[in-house]
Design an enzyme around this catalytic site. Structure first.
Site, PDB file in Angstrom:
ATOM      1  N   ASP A   1      26.955  72.554  25.856  1.00  0.00           N
ATOM      2  CA  ASP A   1      27.851  73.564  25.321  1.00  0.00           C
ATOM      3  C   ASP A   1      28.033  74.712  26.305  1.00  0.00           C
ATOM      4  O   ASP A   1      29.142  75.185  26.509  1.00  0.00           O
ATOM      5  CB  ASP A   1      27.311  74.119  23.999  1.00  0.00           C
ATOM      6  CG  ASP A   1      27.290  73.043  22.939  1.00  0.00           C
ATOM      7  OD1 ASP A   1      26.489  73.156  22.011  1.00  0.00           O
ATOM      8  OD2 ASP A   1      28.068  72.085  23.065  1.00  0.00           O
TER       9      ASP A   1
ATOM     10  N   GLU B   1      44.537  44.040  45.344  1.00  0.00           N
ATOM     11  CA  GLU B   1      45.557  45.058  45.569  1.00  0.00           C
ATOM     12  C   GLU B   1      46.203  45.526  44.274  1.00  0.00           C
ATOM     13  O   GLU B   1      46.926  46.499  44.239  1.00  0.00           O
ATOM     14  CB  GLU B   1      46.614  44.561  46.557  1.00  0.00           C
ATOM     15  CG  GLU B   1      46.088  44.472  47.979  1.00  0.00           C
ATOM     16  CD  GLU B   1      45.515  45.797  48.504  1.00  0.00           C
ATOM     17  OE1 GLU B   1      46.242  46.805  48.478  1.00  0.00           O
ATOM     18  OE2 GLU B   1      44.352  45.808  48.921  1.00  0.00           O
TER      19      GLU B   1
HETATM   20  C1  9D3 Z   1      47.614  49.641  48.647  1.00  0.00           C
HETATM   21  C2  9D3 Z   1      47.546  50.605  47.566  1.00  0.00           C
HETATM   22  N1  9D3 Z   1      46.203  50.770  46.973  1.00  0.00           N
HETATM   23  C3  9D3 Z   1      46.348  51.686  45.791  1.00  0.00           C
HETATM   24  C4  9D3 Z   1      45.940  53.077  46.139  1.00  0.00           C
HETATM   25  C5  9D3 Z   1      45.688  49.483  46.542  1.00  0.00           C
HETATM   26  C6  9D3 Z   1      44.389  49.517  45.856  1.00  0.00           C
HETATM   27  C7  9D3 Z   1      43.300  50.180  46.402  1.00  0.00           C
HETATM   28  C8  9D3 Z   1      42.071  50.152  45.748  1.00  0.00           C
HETATM   29  C9  9D3 Z   1      44.244  48.836  44.669  1.00  0.00           C
HETATM   30  C10 9D3 Z   1      43.008  48.811  44.036  1.00  0.00           C
HETATM   31  C11 9D3 Z   1      41.932  49.463  44.574  1.00  0.00           C
HETATM   32  C12 9D3 Z   1      40.621  49.420  43.892  1.00  0.00           C
HETATM   33  N2  9D3 Z   1      40.330  50.629  43.128  1.00  0.00           N
HETATM   34  C13 9D3 Z   1      40.320  50.646  41.815  1.00  0.00           C
HETATM   35  O1  9D3 Z   1      40.525  49.627  41.192  1.00  0.00           O
HETATM   36  C14 9D3 Z   1      40.068  51.896  41.110  1.00  0.00           C
HETATM   37  C15 9D3 Z   1      39.917  53.233  41.585  1.00  0.00           C
HETATM   38  C16 9D3 Z   1      39.938  53.791  42.895  1.00  0.00           C
HETATM   39  O2  9D3 Z   1      40.100  53.131  43.931  1.00  0.00           O
HETATM   40  N3  9D3 Z   1      39.752  55.152  42.996  1.00  0.00           N
HETATM   41  C17 9D3 Z   1      39.555  55.960  41.926  1.00  0.00           C
HETATM   42  N4  9D3 Z   1      39.532  55.479  40.705  1.00  0.00           N
HETATM   43  C18 9D3 Z   1      39.707  54.130  40.544  1.00  0.00           C
HETATM   44  S1  9D3 Z   1      39.727  53.358  39.071  1.00  0.00           S
HETATM   45  C19 9D3 Z   1      39.961  51.868  39.738  1.00  0.00           C
END
Ligand code: 9D3
Length: 242
Positions: free
Chosen positions: A170, A117
């Site tokens: 480009d 999380e």
């Molecule tokens: C409960 C709130 N969530 C945040 C939106 C928790 C959460 C969800 C998913 C915490 C970590 C994740 C895992 N995702 C990533 O680490 C992540 C990510 C993504 O989920 N979407 C787009 N870019 C990225 S970069 C890392």
């Protein structure tokens, strides 16, 4: 360029890094990608890398100690390098071509993949230079985003792509979507290749392609069209829709 990836799933990187252009870039010595298993730096007797959040709440939080230890094992591995430590997380700035170009100027990237999380805030506050997301959708972790960043940056490094593709890059920078492309056969299941492409009239072909790019961008990505530099001819092509 050296890229260190701090992750709890180092095996996820083996597929993408061992194929095609990224494989070649490594063989040529243009990039070196080193995955670091954060778990191997856990001092915990159960090799734990996450724990419950202080204050309560759902989910687990990645502990700071193994991440700091893994970072310390790779930081400074490229002497006098322009280095940046990036945390891939949903709260980061959205990754873009402009950001890929900026990162391609560095000598050493340290990518930290978030998971569970979240990540203990002290990692952000005291280790990380910058946080990146790859867009507004929820993934299971930062591993796929790290691969996206590696791929987008690696292809910009000198010698990774052929000269043809570099030049093509480009032309992409005019910010329009690509025109439709066709190859042989001229007719496939009754579907014809547009006549103009078979005409040999190179002036007509380039006008048709430009118009297709413009119309397609207007329809699918009006946001891109707004920031594109359009000539008087472009505006004319956009308006005469047959
Ligand atoms: C409960 C709130 N969530 C945040 C939106 C928790 C959460 C969800 C998913 C915490 C970590 C994740 C895992 N995702 C990533 O680490 C992540 C990510 C993504 O989920 N979407 C787009 N870019 C990225 S970069 C890392």
């Amino acid at each position: 360029m050296r890229i260190d990836v701090l992750t709890i799933f180092p095996n996820m990187f083996q597929g993408p890094l061992q194929e095609s252009i990224l494989k070649k870039a490594q063989e040529k010595g243009i990039i070196t990608v080193n995955t670091v298993d954060i778990r191997s730096f856990s001092e915990d007797k159960h090799k734990r890398v996450d724990d419950y959040p202080f204050g309560g709440g759902v989910g687990m939080v990645m502990k700071p100690e193994p991440i700091f230890a893994a970072w310390e094992a790779v930081h400074g591995s490229v002497p006098s390098a322009k280095t940046r430590t990036i945390l891939l997380c949903p709260q980061g700035e959205v990754f873009s071509q402009r950001k890929a170009e900026e990162l391609a100027e560095l000598d050493h990237l340290i990518l930290i993949c978030g998971h569970y999380e979240g990540v203990d805030e002290r990692v952000r506050d005291h280790l990380v230079d910058e946080e990146l997301s790859i867009g507004d959708y929820i993934l299971t972790g930062g591993e796929l985003p790290a691969m996206v960043v590696i791929d987008a940056v690696a292809r910009l490094l000198p010698g990774v792509l052929g000269t043809y593709s570099s030049a093509e890059q480009d032309s992409f920078s005019d910010g329009l979507l690509e025109y439709p492309q066709y190859t042989r056969p001229r007719e496939f299941r009754g579907w014809q290749v547009p006549e103009v492409l078979l005409s040999g009239n190179h002036r007509q072909i380039s006008i048709w392609r430009r118009q297709q790019s413009l119309l397609r961008t207007k329809k699918r990505r009006p946001d891109l069209l707004k920031s594109a530099q359009l000539s008087a001819e472009d505006l004319e092509l956009l308006n005469k829709t047959e």
